[in-house]
Design a protein around this motif. Structure first.
Motif, PDB file in Angstrom:
ATOM      1  N   PHE A 236      44.933   9.783  21.715  1.00 23.04           N
ATOM      2  CA  PHE A 236      43.526   9.827  21.326  1.00 23.04           C
ATOM      3  C   PHE A 236      43.375  10.239  19.862  1.00 23.04           C
ATOM      4  N   SER A 237      44.171  11.182  19.443  1.00 22.67           N
ATOM      5  CA  SER A 237      44.087  11.682  18.069  1.00 22.67           C
ATOM      6  C   SER A 237      44.759  10.749  17.069  1.00 22.67           C
ATOM      7  N   SER A 238      45.557   9.807  17.588  1.00 16.73           N
ATOM      8  CA  SER A 238      46.352   8.902  16.748  1.00 16.73           C
ATOM      9  C   SER A 238      47.416   9.644  15.945  1.00 16.73           C
ATOM     10  N   ILE A 239      47.690  10.880  16.332  1.00 17.98           N
ATOM     11  CA  ILE A 239      48.746  11.646  15.674  1.00 17.98           C
ATOM     12  C   ILE A 239      49.907  11.757  16.661  1.00 17.98           C
ATOM     13  N   TYR A 240      50.806  10.820  16.576  1.00 22.30           N
ATOM     14  CA  TYR A 240      51.931  10.835  17.500  1.00 22.30           C
ATOM     15  C   TYR A 240      53.118  10.131  16.859  1.00 22.30           C
ATOM     16  N   ASP A 241      54.275  10.477  17.343  1.00 17.62           N
ATOM     17  CA  ASP A 241      55.513   9.863  16.899  1.00 17.62           C
ATOM     18  C   ASP A 241      55.832   8.727  17.867  1.00 17.62           C
ATOM     19  N   TYR A 242      55.899   7.519  17.358  1.00 15.52           N
ATOM     20  CA  TYR A 242      56.083   6.367  18.235  1.00 15.52           C
ATOM     21  C   TYR A 242      57.403   6.455  19.005  1.00 15.52           C
TER      22      TYR A 242
END
Length: 457
Positions: A236-242
């Motif tokens: 949701f935050s778009s802060i993630y490590d793929y």
């Protein structure tokens, strides 16, 4: 395969077509038994220029058979169910157009207090011989109750749950004349789940989704559920490590297979990719589309594994084929509605959050938990802000669409009016048709609807 309802716009371009004569699909509701198994679906239909829904009037039947009952539309609306219940009138057009649909796939819900003129009676009797089934409300049978020939064609009696006790004696009398008739209970209000199992056991079937048992948390929430909730927050935050997300996906077979199915589906891609004005632009799935697919895969895993935990607690055998997927399907559909509605109303910062915010509005069904306990979870804090009065334009959109899907039309209109949002009926019905088609594509991609892997452009 392109959007199966993409031709709807072409109908309106014909100046000779009166919008009030068009038939639109307002909703599709599951008809389930007390165990939460879907027997078939019921459509709610509406004239094209109104928000009134329910029966398809006589003047709208030509549009129903022409615009709604196309081959691809029937495939979407049926899903994996064997039949559709259609609230309408038995006009002779049903006989004239009989080659355009499968009679055995239709249960005609006869108009309330119907008057059996010669045309209607002849149509019912002929369609019955061809294999069509019929339903009617027990408190609004009209002339059907006194016509034994037509009464013998009735397969289902619909009963208002609020007044069921008053009509059970009539039902028992009718069963003496039509021994195989089944009862369908219904409620005036709608929600992601409409009946509990105790309520549903009073009828053969109910119109609406039956709630599954909740998971009983004896201590803290299981670690794997926390992992899923934390992943939602990251997406949701778009802060993630793929790479980290990919590692989580790979560790759960259900999630991994769902993701692979969605990415591989050309049909789903065609319904997901936003078409640009420049045809020379290379169009494909964006990072945002992949993020939304990841959210679906995580939620599918959470929903199914939580159901498995409930079965283990209740010492019942678990099977993927017996899962009541309807709450998850509704969540997908609602999320896509929010996404479509938000694209023209929200800014570039808010619009990308629309699908996940709408999709997780029903996170409680994915956890098989109460709404209160679910949204008390810290990882969902940011998402729940979209449902509050301070949630801005996205909160308004979710509130309006929640009211529409729960059939609270006046509430939807009032919320929209207070917020200065215009509800364009043509847009709304376009969103409904696209969201249903897209949801069907997701169901097939993740394996809820099993079929041979056949992709069409």
């Amino acid at each position: 395969m392109t959007d199966s309802w993409a031709l709807r716009g072409k109908v309106l371009q014909n100046d000779d077509v009166n919008p009030s004569l068009l038939c639109r699909v307002y909703d599709r509701i599951a008809v389930q038994n007390a165990e939460g198994q879907t027997a078939f679906y019921c459509l709610e239909l509406s004239a094209g220029n109104t928000f009134n829904f329910g029966f398809c009037r006589k003047e709208n039947v030509p549009s129903l058979l022409r615009d709604v009952f196309t081959f691809n539309n029937q495939r979407v609306l049926l899903g994996k169910a064997p039949a559709l219940m259609i609230p309408t009138v038995p006009t002779s057009i049903w006989l004239k157009q009989v080659r355009k649909y499968d009679v055995s796939n239709v249960i005609m819900w006869l108009e309330n207090s119907i008057e059996l003129n010669p045309e209607y009676k002849e149509t019912i009797l002929k369609l019955r011989k061809m294999g069509m089934k019929f339903a009617i409300r027990v408190d609004a049978m009209g002339e059907v109750g006194s016509d034994d020939e037509v009464l013998a064609c009735i397969d289902y009696l619909l009963i208002d749950y609020a007044t069921a006790a008053e009509f059970m004696s009539i039902v028992e009398q009718l069963k003496k004349k039509i021994p195989d008739v089944k009862t369908i209970g219904f409620k005036r209000e709608m929600s992601v789940v409409s009946f509990n199992r105790t309520e549903a056991k009073n009828f053969d079937f109910v119109l609406g989704t039956v709630a599954s048992d909740n998971y009983q948390y004896k201590m803290e929430r299981p670690r794997w559920q926390h992992e899923m909730l934390r992943t939602f927050a990251q997406l949701f935050s778009s802060i993630y490590d793929y790479k980290e997300i990919s590692s989580v996906v790979a560790s759960y077979p259900l999630m991994s297979n769902a993701m692979k199915g969605m990415v591989a589906s050309k049909h789903l891609a065609n319904l997901t990719i936003k078409k640009g004005s420049n045809l020379a632009d290379k169009q494909g799935l964006t990072q945002l589309d992949i993020r939304n697919f990841l959210a679906i895969a995580v939620a599918f895993n959470l929903f199914v594994l939580s159901d498995k935990q409930v079965c283990e607690q209740n010492k019942k055998p678990f099977s993927l084929d017996n899962v009541n997927y309807e709450p998850f399907i509704h969540s997908l559909y609602f999320g896509k509605l929010v996404d479509l509605f938000a694209q023209n109303l929200c800014d570039d910062i808010t619009a990308p959050q629309a699908f996940i915010a709408g999709f997780l509005r029903f996170a409680q069904v994915m956890l098989h938990d109460t709404k209160e306990a679910t949204f008390d979870e810290f990882p969902l804090n940011a998402i729940t802000s979209c449902y509050s009065e301070s949630g801005g334009q996205l909160a308004v959109i979710i509130s309006v669409l929640l009211a529409l899907t729960e059939h609270r039309i006046d509430d939807a209109l009032n919320i929209a009016s207070d917020a200065g949002v215009t509800l364009n009926k043509e847009d709304i019905y376009g969103y409904i048709s696209h969201a249903m088609t897209w949801t069907d594509a997701v169901e097939r991609a993740v394996g809820i609807i099993k079929e041979k892997r056949e992709e069409e452009e």
